[in-house]
Design a protein around this motif. Structure first.
Motif, short mmCIF file in Angstrom:
data_model
loop_
_atom_site.label_atom_id
_atom_site.label_comp_id
_atom_site.label_asym_id
_atom_site.label_seq_id
_atom_site.Cartn_x
_atom_site.Cartn_y
_atom_site.Cartn_z
N UNK A 125 57.92 14.84 31.77
CA UNK A 125 58.72 15.07 33.06
C UNK A 125 58.93 13.73 33.63
N UNK A 126 57.84 12.85 33.89
CA UNK A 126 57.60 11.79 34.41
C UNK A 126 58.25 10.43 33.59
N UNK A 127 58.54 10.59 32.28
CA UNK A 127 59.32 9.76 31.32
C UNK A 127 60.67 9.97 31.47
N UNK A 128 60.97 11.34 30.86
CA UNK A 128 62.33 11.73 30.84
C UNK A 128 63.08 12.68 31.43
N UNK A 129 62.25 13.28 32.64
CA UNK A 129 62.72 13.97 33.61
C UNK A 129 63.03 15.67 33.17
N UNK A 130 62.46 15.65 31.90
CA UNK A 130 62.41 16.91 31.39
C UNK A 130 61.90 18.13 31.99
N UNK A 131 62.25 19.43 32.21
CA UNK A 131 61.64 20.55 32.82
C UNK A 131 60.76 21.15 31.85
N UNK A 132 59.53 21.60 32.22
CA UNK A 132 58.54 21.90 31.25
C UNK A 132 57.92 23.13 31.85
N UNK A 133 57.55 23.94 30.80
CA UNK A 133 56.78 25.20 30.82
C UNK A 133 55.37 25.07 29.98
N UNK A 134 54.30 25.16 30.85
CA UNK A 134 52.79 24.99 30.02
C UNK A 134 52.35 26.42 30.09
N UNK A 135 52.06 26.91 28.94
CA UNK A 135 51.21 28.08 28.80
C UNK A 135 49.93 27.85 28.26
N UNK A 136 49.18 28.99 28.41
CA UNK A 136 47.70 28.98 27.82
C UNK A 136 47.10 30.63 28.06
N UNK A 137 46.07 30.78 27.09
CA UNK A 137 45.41 31.98 27.06
C UNK A 137 44.18 31.81 28.18
N UNK A 138 43.78 30.76 28.57
CA UNK A 138 42.66 30.43 29.53
C UNK A 138 43.03 30.36 30.85
N UNK A 139 42.92 31.62 31.88
CA UNK A 139 43.19 31.47 33.31
C UNK A 139 42.59 30.43 33.95
N UNK A 140 41.29 29.93 33.65
CA UNK A 140 40.74 29.07 34.50
C UNK A 140 41.52 27.56 33.99
N UNK A 141 41.83 27.30 32.76
CA UNK A 141 42.79 26.10 32.54
C UNK A 141 43.98 26.10 33.27
#
Length: 308
Positions: A125-141
């Protein structure tokens, strides 16, 4: 003296040696871990987890204006230059059929296994202004990733987080019928057991410290889901390829890091089986370390421009 690091992408902001004076000005605590090596250059001991974490915090603040970045000691602390390289090579991939690299929030990326560190979405996002979705199986992460976004509210409009509730799936539960992503990226767990992960970290720490230590020092940290899974890299990426065919119209380019070169033959065979239209292997190097990005698409070349 400024020296250029070999192998990094030409747009990578970390090609030159670290300017520790500037980094310490961002994170003063880092100064306690900086010393002159035998060549008279400032450096840190990369086998000390705290030093690596503070360096990352400073790099993210200095180059990407990320404030208050932090992760729990048990989580993976990734090398920033290599993460940035992945983002730049994705930018090149997207630009292949365009006049220039596409920028802005119309480009949507999916980070599979974003972890507590959230590094890929932050850099993208900071380099190219892209919109991002981050996924994970770990709730604490994801809770820690949310804390990072809370420290940077101006980014939270363009970086979203989503829990994958079932570790048997990668795209299912994440993608819905209306979703369209320009790309997905993933740095998969490449060990097949905790023992293998510990041995890998022992080798890495020995190389860094150049001494024969008896106990592994997880200098880059890592939870189980970050470091290993049943069947290792081969099983994880194979599952990703097979599942990707069910979501072929939702993502323009599926991409994934491949650590073991010998696995590429199996992956390419699988990609033929699921009828992918185009497959690319993008080589990355950082000093002596070599890795590669495997990229594939089910979208014809004529239809790719419609995604931008």
């Amino acid at each position: 003296m400024t020296t250029e690091k070999s192998g990094l992408h030409t747009r990578n902001l970390h090609r030159n040696s670290y300017d520790f004076e500037k980094l310490i000005s961002c994170v003063p605590e880092l100064k306690h871990y900086v010393f002159k090596n035998a060549y008279g250059n400032l450096t840190i001991n990369f086998s000390i987890p705290k030093a690596v974490k503070l360096l990352n915090k400073a790099l993210l603040q200095l180059f990407y204006d990320v404030k208050g970045w932090d992760i729990p000691d048990e989580n993976l602390c990734p090398p920033i230059p290599g993460r940035a390289d992945y983002i730049h090579y994705i930018a090149d991939l997207l630009a292949e059929n365009l006049v220039e690299i596409p920028k802005g929030s119309s480009i949507k990326g999916l980070d599979i296994g974003t972890g507590a560190n959230l590094v890929y979405p932050l850099i993208a996002h900071q380099t190219y202004g892209w919109e991002m979705l981050g996924t994970d199986i770990n709730k604490k992460s994801l809770e820690n990733a949310r804390k990072i976004l809370d420290e940077n509210p101006e980014m939270s409009q363009n970086i979203q987080l989503k829990l994958q509730p079932d570790s048997n799936f990668i795209f299912r539960n994440i993608l819905h019928s209306e979703d369209k992503f320009t790309f997905s990226l993933c740095n998969p767990p490449f060990h097949d057991s905790e023992e293998a992960a510990m041995k890998g970290n022992l080798r890495k720490t020995k190389n860094l410290k150049k001494s024969n230590i008896q106990k592994p020092n997880l200098n880059f940290g890592g939870q189980q889901s970050e470091l290993w899974c049943e069947g290792g890299e081969l099983a994880f990426i194979s599952k990703m390829i097979e599942e990707s065919s069910k979501y072929s119209s939702h993502i323009l380019w599926f991409t994934c890091l491949v650590s073991k070169k010998e696995n590429l033959f199996k992956f390419n065979s699988l990609l033929k089986k699921v009828k992918s239209i185009d497959v690319k292997t993008i080589k990355m190097t950082q000093g002596q370390k070599a890795s590669r990005i495997l990229a594939w698409t089910f979208i014809s070349e004529n239809d790719r421009k419609k995604w931008f």
